[in-house]
Motif scaffolding. Structure first.
Motif, PDB file in Angstrom:
ATOM      1  N   THR A 132     -21.638 -15.634 -45.153  1.00 43.28           N
ATOM      2  CA  THR A 132     -22.550 -14.687 -45.793  1.00 43.28           C
ATOM      3  C   THR A 132     -21.813 -13.456 -46.311  1.00 43.28           C
ATOM      4  O   THR A 132     -20.970 -12.885 -45.617  1.00 43.28           O
ATOM      5  CB  THR A 132     -23.624 -14.232 -44.786  1.00 43.28           C
ATOM      6  N   GLN A 188     -24.018 -20.220 -46.280  1.00 47.49           N
ATOM      7  CA  GLN A 188     -24.684 -19.676 -45.101  1.00 47.49           C
ATOM      8  C   GLN A 188     -25.831 -18.761 -45.480  1.00 47.49           C
ATOM      9  O   GLN A 188     -26.941 -18.870 -44.927  1.00 47.49           O
ATOM     10  CB  GLN A 188     -23.676 -18.908 -44.233  1.00 47.49           C
ATOM     11  N   GLU A 227     -29.716 -19.487 -44.436  1.00 52.43           N
ATOM     12  CA  GLU A 227     -30.374 -18.521 -43.562  1.00 52.43           C
ATOM     13  C   GLU A 227     -31.587 -17.889 -44.243  1.00 52.43           C
ATOM     14  O   GLU A 227     -32.630 -17.675 -43.604  1.00 52.43           O
ATOM     15  CB  GLU A 227     -29.374 -17.456 -43.124  1.00 52.43           C
ATOM     16  N   HIS A 244     -35.495 -18.087 -42.835  1.00 56.64           N
ATOM     17  CA  HIS A 244     -36.385 -16.935 -42.663  1.00 56.64           C
ATOM     18  C   HIS A 244     -37.711 -17.164 -43.373  1.00 56.64           C
ATOM     19  O   HIS A 244     -38.781 -16.828 -42.854  1.00 56.64           O
ATOM     20  CB  HIS A 244     -35.713 -15.670 -43.191  1.00 56.64           C
ATOM     21  N   GLN A 277     -36.428 -10.894 -43.054  1.00 61.19           N
ATOM     22  CA  GLN A 277     -34.973 -10.867 -43.030  1.00 61.19           C
ATOM     23  C   GLN A 277     -34.411  -9.524 -42.594  1.00 61.19           C
ATOM     24  O   GLN A 277     -33.245  -9.437 -42.202  1.00 61.19           O
ATOM     25  CB  GLN A 277     -34.415 -11.248 -44.406  1.00 61.19           C
ATOM     26  N   ARG A 295     -32.825 -11.949 -36.272  1.00 66.13           N
ATOM     27  CA  ARG A 295     -31.886 -12.393 -37.302  1.00 66.13           C
ATOM     28  C   ARG A 295     -31.491 -13.838 -37.020  1.00 66.13           C
ATOM     29  O   ARG A 295     -30.987 -14.164 -35.951  1.00 66.13           O
ATOM     30  CB  ARG A 295     -30.642 -11.508 -37.295  1.00 66.13           C
ATOM     31  N   LEU A 296     -31.756 -14.715 -37.970  1.00 66.21           N
ATOM     32  CA  LEU A 296     -31.459 -16.129 -37.808  1.00 66.21           C
ATOM     33  C   LEU A 296     -30.043 -16.391 -38.308  1.00 66.21           C
ATOM     34  O   LEU A 296     -29.771 -16.314 -39.505  1.00 66.21           O
ATOM     35  CB  LEU A 296     -32.474 -16.975 -38.590  1.00 66.21           C
ATOM     36  N   ARG A 297     -29.121 -16.705 -37.388  1.00 61.51           N
ATOM     37  CA  ARG A 297     -27.723 -16.830 -37.747  1.00 61.51           C
ATOM     38  C   ARG A 297     -27.208 -18.229 -37.416  1.00 61.51           C
ATOM     39  O   ARG A 297     -27.452 -18.773 -36.342  1.00 61.51           O
ATOM     40  CB  ARG A 297     -26.869 -15.805 -36.995  1.00 61.51           C
ATOM     41  N   LEU A 298     -26.460 -18.774 -38.351  1.00 62.13           N
ATOM     42  CA  LEU A 298     -25.837 -20.087 -38.188  1.00 62.13           C
ATOM     43  C   LEU A 298     -24.403 -19.926 -37.697  1.00 62.13           C
ATOM     44  O   LEU A 298     -23.690 -19.009 -38.098  1.00 62.13           O
ATOM     45  CB  LEU A 298     -25.818 -20.840 -39.517  1.00 62.13           C
ATOM     46  N   ILE A 353     -27.869 -23.505 -34.750  1.00 62.89           N
ATOM     47  CA  ILE A 353     -28.662 -22.282 -34.682  1.00 62.89           C
ATOM     48  C   ILE A 353     -29.516 -22.327 -33.428  1.00 62.89           C
ATOM     49  O   ILE A 353     -29.967 -23.399 -32.998  1.00 62.89           O
ATOM     50  CB  ILE A 353     -29.553 -22.110 -35.943  1.00 62.89           C
TER      51      ILE A 353
END
Length: 303
Positions: A23, A31, A35, A39, A46, A52-55, A74
């Protein structure tokens, strides 16, 4: 506290339209695109720092590099995952896969979304990664449909010399001449396989008595396949560039061996163009060995 579920996501992407995996605030990345879609699908703002949705990915590819099989994970709480179900009579994981697949652009494809086994870490549990770099030299006809995935070189490459160079990379080495370490990291890696081969001309129809032959799309291409426990930044593309210089007669094998012996980064070992490189496979150990592998690989390696 909600129960957390770790999901494994297997995917592919055409890297030509992305500024790499990781990102970046103002650039289109793999990414960031996934992501953002997560969201939207899970209805999570976001700008909410608490959700926070993080890979986490097996290997961060550079700008313009492709992946036919990438792996990431995730962590989501079960209540959040159930938001994806809606009116579908399927599990939360399957609902997420369907909605995410429809939301993502055409240059990203989901192979699978599954519940990860205990101890799984997409990055640290991986045993090895396989990359392939594809080149169309004078000995092959470049199919225009492959232009985004193949590097064109006007001269014919000496594969025997290139394989002599590639053979010196196998084993545990410091690849400091061909890679850049992450902060606090190292360029020590173990290469398990490295070889250049020309794809034989293969007909699409295996039959005799035909008046003509239509070759498979990769026929005649020069392909470099490399397998390692992990790769440092720019490592594959820089090794390819070094081998290509040897294959074109611009450098000799002693030069390449010297670069392997003395891990010093300088201009002649920079990365080659990205479009020929594809991440093809990530290998993982058996489920009961995932956590131990992740713990072992987190240690900083030395020679």
């Amino acid at each position: 506290m909600e129960a957390m579920t770790r999901l494994r996501i297997d995917l592919a992407y055409d890297g030509g339209g992305f500024y790499g995996w990781a990102t970046q605030p103002t650039l289109r990345t793999v990414q960031g695109t996934i992501e953002s879609a997560l969201h939207t699908v899970l209805r999570v703002p976001q700008d909410d720092p608490d959700q926070r949705l993080r890979l986490t990915v097996a290997g961060r590819t550079d700008t313009g590099v492709h992946a036919s099989h990438q792996v990431c994970h995730i962590d989501l709480d079960e209540a959040l995952l159930e938001r994806a179900v809606g009116h579908m009579n399927v599990s939360g994981i399957e609902a997420l896969r369907r909605r995410l697949s429809r939301m993502l652009p055409d240059d990203i494809t989901l192979h699978r979304v599954s519940r990860a086994p205990s101890g799984f870490d997409a990055r640290f549990s991986a045993l090895e990664r396989t990359y392939v770099y594809r080149i169309a030299d004078r000995g092959s006809e470049a199919d225009p449909r492959m232009r985004g995935f193949v590097l064109r070189i006007d001269d014919r490459l000496d594969l025997d010399a290139m394989n002599e160079a590639a053979a010196t990379t196998i084993g545990l080495h410091d690849f400091g001449s061909f890679a850049t370490p992450n902060p606090g990291g190292t360029t020590i890696r173990e290469v398990k396989y490295a070889r250049w081969e020309r794809v034989p001309v293969r007909p699409l129809i295996d039959a005799t008595g035909l008046a003509y032959e239509t070759p498979a799309v990769e026929s005649g291409l020069v392909c470099f396949t490399i397998v390692a426990d992990a790769f440092a930044r720019n490592m594959v593309r820089s090794l390819v560039n070094g081998c290509v210089q040897v294959g074109l007669g611009k450098r000799d094998l002693d030069w390449f061996a010297g670069k392997m012996a003395v891990p010093l980064r300088e201009g002649s070992t920079g990365p080659i163009a990205p479009q020929g490189l594809t991440l093809e496979h990530i290998a993982y150990p058996a489920d009961d060995q995932l956590a131990a592998r992740a713990e072992a690989i987190r240690a900083v390696r030395t020679l």
